[in-house]
Enzyme design. Structure first.
Site, PDB file in Angstrom:
ATOM      1  N   SER A  64       0.864  -1.117  -0.058  1.00 26.60           N
ATOM      2  CA  SER A  64      -0.054   0.102   0.143  1.00 26.60           C
ATOM      3  C   SER A  64       0.985   1.336  -0.113  1.00 26.60           C
ATOM      4  O   SER A  64       1.924   1.145   0.568  1.00 26.60           O
ATOM      5  CB  SER A  64      -1.063   0.038   1.206  1.00 26.60           C
ATOM      6  OG  SER A  64      -1.811  -1.058   1.378  1.00 26.60           O
TER       7      SER A  64
HETATM    8  N1  SAH Z   1      -1.121  -4.932   3.981  1.00 24.68           N
HETATM    9  C1  SAH Z   1      -0.231  -5.102   2.756  1.00 24.68           C
HETATM   10  C2  SAH Z   1      -0.929  -4.689   1.753  1.00 24.68           C
HETATM   11  C3  SAH Z   1      -1.608  -5.740   1.002  1.00 24.68           C
HETATM   12  S1  SAH Z   1      -2.414  -5.605  -0.541  1.00 24.68           S
HETATM   13  C4  SAH Z   1       1.353  -4.469   2.912  1.00 24.68           C
HETATM   14  O1  SAH Z   1       1.411  -3.768   3.799  1.00 24.68           O
HETATM   15  O2  SAH Z   1       2.075  -4.956   2.029  1.00 24.68           O
HETATM   16  C5  SAH Z   1      -3.806  -6.511  -0.046  1.00 24.68           C
HETATM   17  C6  SAH Z   1      -3.588  -8.131   0.162  1.00 24.68           C
HETATM   18  O3  SAH Z   1      -4.801  -8.766   0.616  1.00 24.68           O
HETATM   19  C7  SAH Z   1      -2.995  -8.748  -0.891  1.00 24.68           C
HETATM   20  O4  SAH Z   1      -1.670  -9.420  -0.642  1.00 24.68           O
HETATM   21  C8  SAH Z   1      -4.033  -9.972  -1.294  1.00 24.68           C
HETATM   22  O5  SAH Z   1      -3.633 -11.074  -1.660  1.00 24.68           O
HETATM   23  C9  SAH Z   1      -4.546 -10.117   0.256  1.00 24.68           C
HETATM   24  N2  SAH Z   1      -6.060 -10.663   0.090  1.00 24.68           N
HETATM   25  C10 SAH Z   1      -6.822 -10.632  -0.845  1.00 24.68           C
HETATM   26  N3  SAH Z   1      -8.225 -11.199  -0.541  1.00 24.68           N
HETATM   27  C11 SAH Z   1      -7.772 -11.807   0.537  1.00 24.68           C
HETATM   28  C12 SAH Z   1      -8.686 -12.869   1.357  1.00 24.68           C
HETATM   29  N4  SAH Z   1      -9.864 -12.983   1.239  1.00 24.68           N
HETATM   30  N5  SAH Z   1      -7.979 -13.178   2.791  1.00 24.68           N
HETATM   31  C13 SAH Z   1      -6.762 -13.016   2.957  1.00 24.68           C
HETATM   32  N6  SAH Z   1      -5.918 -11.890   2.197  1.00 24.68           N
HETATM   33  C14 SAH Z   1      -6.367 -11.459   1.018  1.00 24.68           C
END
Ligand code: SAH
Length: 216
Positions: A64
């Site tokens: 993010s």
């Molecule tokens: N917090 C992260 C940003 C993540 S982007 C950071 O600091 O880098 C969002 C993430 O959510 C992605 O890695 C994606 O794979 C995950 N995601 C999407 N749907 C999900 C679900 N149902 N359960 C768990 N993770 C999920």
């Protein structure tokens, strides 16, 4: 990996950029200033680690934007010792920012490749969140209740299981909306059955995906 003077200088500038945008407390800015974001990005993008932008990690996902990380962290009103459930570990960067603030972090990721990477990498930096491979929609009933819940992917609504796993008085922050744009939404749980909801502007996240965990 090295956290050089150059990286530290760029990080200070990033903190200043976020401070100037406003609304972020010193406590949160300090945590952003403490976590070496360039460690969390693929080497191709190292030079961009301290720009205030989201960037690709593996599996089509993104780390993010720093301001967004700061903004979600601010809305959560983190206190030392808070037990936090994060949905979407991704690179692990947000989890480390929460740990810097004294929180105990439980984080779920549905992409196996990202889960594996974070599980190996974060402890090497001395960050030790509890990491889970699975579907964030279900939360982690076995470890509930949580003081705070943070969703870091765009959902079309707040999964009921996650509200159920929040303590009374607890806070949940999630970008809610369909397709490309979401509204940052904060709920404060006021009783077993009620909560108060406030909205905090528009953001763009990768989608929270509904089917079972992927990437085996
Ligand atoms: N917090 C992260 C940003 C993540 S982007 C950071 O600091 O880098 C969002 C993430 O959510 C992605 O890695 C994606 O794979 C995950 N995601 C999407 N749907 C999900 C679900 N149902 N359960 C768990 N993770 C999920």
């Amino acid at each position: 990996m090295i956290d050089s003077f150059r990286h530290k200088g760029l990080r200070k500038k990033l903190v200043e950029t976020i401070r100037k945008r406003g609304g972020i407390s010193e406590k949160v800015l300090e945590a952003i200033g403490a976590v070496p974001r360039h460690f969390f990005m693929d080497s191709t993008f190292l030079d961009f680690a301290y720009e205030d932008n989201a960037f690709p990690i593996s599996a089509g996902q993104t780390i993010s934007q720093p301001y967004t990380v700061a903004f979600q962290t601010e809305l959560l009103r983190i206190e030392k010792g808070d037990k936090i459930l994060e949905i979407g570990t991704g690179s692990g960067y947000q989890a480390c920012v929460l740990i810097e603030m004294g929180a105990k972090v439980f984080s779920i990721e549905r992409q196996k490749i990202l889960f594996n990477k974070a599980k190996e990498f974060l402890p090497s930096l001395n960050y030790n969140p509890k990491l889970f491979y699975g579907d964030g929609y279900k939360g982690l009933a076995a470890f509930a209740p949580f003081d705070k819940v943070l969703i870091t992917a765009g959902a079309d609504s707040i999964p009921q299981a996650l509200i159920d796993q929040l303590k009374i008085g607890g806070i949940l922050v999630a970008p809610i909306g369909q397709r490309d744009v979401q509204i940052m939404t904060k709920i404060v749980k006021t009783s077993e059955t009620d909560y108060k909801e406030t909205k905090h502007g528009t953001f763009r996240f990768v989608p929270l995906l509904k089917d079972k965990a992927k990437g085996e």
